[in-house]
Scaffold this active site. Structure first.
Site, PDB file in Angstrom:
ATOM      1  N   ASP A 103       0.669  -0.871  -0.542  1.00  0.00           N
ATOM      2  CA  ASP A 103      -0.199   0.307  -0.010  1.00  0.00           C
ATOM      3  C   ASP A 103       0.764   1.620  -0.023  1.00  0.00           C
ATOM      4  O   ASP A 103       1.942   1.137  -0.441  1.00  0.00           O
ATOM      5  CB  ASP A 103      -0.833  -0.062   1.185  1.00  0.00           C
ATOM      6  CG  ASP A 103      -2.377   0.983   0.753  1.00  0.00           C
ATOM      7  OD1 ASP A 103      -2.409   2.132   1.183  1.00  0.00           O
ATOM      8  OD2 ASP A 103      -3.113   0.153   1.142  1.00  0.00           O
ATOM      9  N   HIS A 160      -3.673   6.191   3.379  1.00  0.00           N
ATOM     10  CA  HIS A 160      -4.582   4.808   2.966  1.00  0.00           C
ATOM     11  C   HIS A 160      -3.995   3.952   3.633  1.00  0.00           C
ATOM     12  O   HIS A 160      -4.571   2.635   3.521  1.00  0.00           O
ATOM     13  CB  HIS A 160      -4.429   4.554   1.510  1.00  0.00           C
ATOM     14  CG  HIS A 160      -4.966   4.125   0.573  1.00  0.00           C
ATOM     15  ND1 HIS A 160      -4.860   2.564   1.017  1.00  0.00           N
ATOM     16  CD2 HIS A 160      -6.724   3.977  -0.018  1.00  0.00           C
ATOM     17  CE1 HIS A 160      -6.458   2.079  -0.180  1.00  0.00           C
ATOM     18  NE2 HIS A 160      -6.879   2.851  -0.096  1.00  0.00           N
ATOM     19  N   SER A 381     -11.141   0.015  -0.813  1.00  0.00           N
ATOM     20  CA  SER A 381     -10.474  -0.599  -0.064  1.00  0.00           C
ATOM     21  C   SER A 381     -10.451  -0.779   1.034  1.00  0.00           C
ATOM     22  O   SER A 381      -9.270  -1.749   1.799  1.00  0.00           O
ATOM     23  CB  SER A 381      -9.298   0.799   0.075  1.00  0.00           C
ATOM     24  OG  SER A 381      -8.935   1.253  -1.223  1.00  0.00           O
TER      25      SER A 381
END
Length: 600
Positions: A103, A160, A381
């Site tokens: 990620d 994220h 996600s």
């Protein structure tokens, strides 16, 4: 990306030699970006289109494809799934599980990742902490690596990666909230598990060469499963799909890869559709964050206090219609192998509270100077690491289960869903139920050999398959493909097919199940019969005498005439009175149905 030869081979030297031949440059290092040599064989390089064509023709080259930018897909959720803190856990086994998170990196100082109470790093770990300057690992975050030259750190500046990692395996944190919204206990699916972070993305996107490098390292480092909440800009063939390539090599080593379906809904099939991947769609959950208790047409969260009946600070309300598929969640069908349903499963992906990078403001507004430790995000996600946490939970009880069996256990125990015209093409096998998955009764297994046969069936020849598989697999000639199992008979825990409109049809599907329930057990078939279709199963009773015993059955689907572009959904249930094994059956009616497969 082929497998590594077993003896007397120097990958990097070979890669440089190949570059030197196509570029006529004595110093090929000028062109090399990176070499993959730990878990599979390949390299990334800066070359011209003319040089690319030369490379494609060289002996031993499986595929050459451009490096296009990919995108990351952007307290209450685990409880909503019935996965409460009080569930049965094997904490010793859980602390030995290592989740690889590919990620944007991770924020190591987050309370969700402190190592208070954690024992020593598992002995099986072969990785390293190479997170860059001022990055420290601990007994929770046991490994870190970065791959972008302009961002020499695994420290998350986007938020994220921190968010997804904490959903999968974050510690229990009391009193977590986003500016007082959704306050409660934040926790991951497997709080005692370890995390290895691989930073491949920045705010501009994610590079395929970096993704492949991360897979190469993660496999060699010894992770137990990989979660990657990164989506393709478009659906591409497997040989040009970095996630498909990396996850194939992970699967060979017994590592399941979980991938987000993408946020391009209601557009169809804009995600990686390889059958060895576990592809996750996003759903709502029963918490709606609103200012006045009404269901909005749009979507926003306001964390600012305000004295204005017009703009109120958001608060949580109960939504009894959940779970339903989020509008943004990308949908199927699978355009590469149409008999393999995609996505595979659904999990919460709307209004998910989880850890965040304090360097990244919680909104995209450039005027926003706030710094938060926890943020509320929505996207597939967020759904992906829910499934990763559930898969890790299953693995703590069944460390010897293959990636396909873990995937099967979660799919066949998922809860049925409603609310979509595309049915399973939008939500897969259903809504994730981790507790039931540790005792599924029957499972559908598939090995590397099965996936190789599938690759042969859809167009790979012997030499290409050998370079990928690393063994002496043989694909029959195109005229002898009838010796291979049909794609519709691949041992996948769902049944999917395309039928032509306004024409009668008859299709048979073969499946094999393995008993992982009671030694002596009898399963009976129950079928949901949709209008206009007759479904039968032969045999309709399966009798097992031992654990790990395998038995096969055939599903016969016979139907009348359906209009074009409709979807017909049904299901097959196997039950022994204790276990219920659900297998979706989905037919897509489309003009011009065809069973010719181009080489991928």
């Amino acid at each position: 990306m082929g497998s590594l030869p077993k003896h007397n081979y120097s990958p990097t030297s070979h890669h440089l030699s190949m570059l030197q031949q196509i570029t006529n440059d004595n110093d090929a290092t000028n062109h090399m970006v990176r070499s993959y040599y730990k878990s599979f064989n390949g390299f990334a390089a800066m070359i011209t289109n003319q040089e690319r064509e030369k490379l494609k023709k060289m002996e031993g080259v499986v595929s050459v494809f451009p490096s296009k930018s990919l995108k990351p897909q952007t307290t209450r959720s685990w409880d909503f799934m019935g996965f409460k803190e009080s569930i049965q856990r094997n904490k010793t086994a859980e602390s030995d599980v290592i989740i690889g998170v590919i990620d944007t990196g991770i924020w190591p100082e987050s309370e969700s990742f402190n190592d208070h109470g954690f024992g020593p790093i598992p002995k099986k770990w072969k990785g390293a902490c190479k997170g860059g300057k001022n990055f420290r690992c601990n007994n929770k975050i046991i490994g870190a690596r970065y791959y972008l030259e302009d961002q020499p750190s695994a420290r998350d500046i986007v938020g994220h990666g921190t968010h997804t990692a904490s959903i999968a395996a974050g510690n229990k944190v009391v009193g977590a909230s986003f500016n007082g919204i959704a306050e409660g206990v934040a926790r991951g699916g497997v709080p005692s598990a370890r995390i290895a972070a691989y930073s491949v993305c920045n705010e501009q996107g994610c590079r395929p060469d970096a993704i492949l490098a991360a897979f190469d390292d993660a496999i060699a480092d010894g992770v137990d499963l990989i979660t990657i909440s990164i989506g393709l800009p478009e659906q591409v063939t497997f040989d040009k799909d970095a996630i498909a390539i990396g996850s194939f090599h992970a699967m060979k080593k017994g590592i399941l890869t979980i991938n987000s379906a993408g946020n391009d809904g209601p557009n169809t099939a804009t995600f990686s559709v390889s059958p060895w991947l576990f592809t996750v769609a996003a759903t709502t959950m029963d918490r709606v964050l609103l200012g006045n208790g009404l269901m909005p047409l749009g979507k926003s969260i306001n964390g600012f206090a305000s004295n204005s009946a017009e703009i109120l600070s958001s608060a949580g309300f109960i939504n009894n219609s959940a779970p339903i598929v989020a509008e943004f969640s990308s949908v199927g069908p699978n355009m590469q192998i149409r008999e393999i349903m995609k996505p595979d499963i659904s999990a919460p992906g709307v209004d998910i509270l989880a850890a965040y990078s304090p360097l990244k403001p919680p909104s995209p507004d450039k005027r926003d100077k706030r710094s938060v430790k926890y943020n509320i995000l929505s996207g597939t996600s967020m759904a992906c690491p829910h499934v990763a946490g559930a898969a890790a939970y299953v693995k703590t009880f069944h460390p010897d289960w293959s990636p396909a069996v873990i995937k099967s256990s979660l799919m066949t125990t998922a809860k049925p869903m409603n609310g979509s015209q595309l049915a399973e093409f939008s939500y897969g096998s259903g809504f994730l139920d981790p507790v039931r998955a540790i005792n599924p009764g029957l499972v559908f297994d598939a090995s590397k050999k099965d996936y190789v046969k599938l690759l042969c069936r859809i167009g790979y020849d012997t030499m290409e398959v050998r370079k990928i598989s690393g063994d002496k697999s043989v694909c029959p000639s195109s005229s002898s493909h009838h010796h291979l199992p049909m794609t519709k008979d691949f041992n996948y825990p769902a049944i999917a097919a395309e039928i032509e409109p306004n024409k009668p049809f008859r299709i048979n599907f073969t499946r094999t199940v393995t008993n992982v329930g009671f030694a002596n057990s009898t399963y009976k078939a129950y079928i949901q019969q949709p209008s206009g279709i007759n479904i039968t199963v032969v045999p309709n009773i399966l009798e097992f005498k031992s654990v790990k015993e395998k038995q096969s059955f055939v599903v016969h689907v016979v139907g009348g005439k359906f209009s074009d572009y409709s979807v017909v959904s049904s299901s097959l249930l196997w039950s022994d009175g204790t276990h219920t094994v659900r297998c979706p059956i989905i037919l897509r009616v489309i003009k011009g149905k065809c069973y010719f497969y181009n080489k991928i």
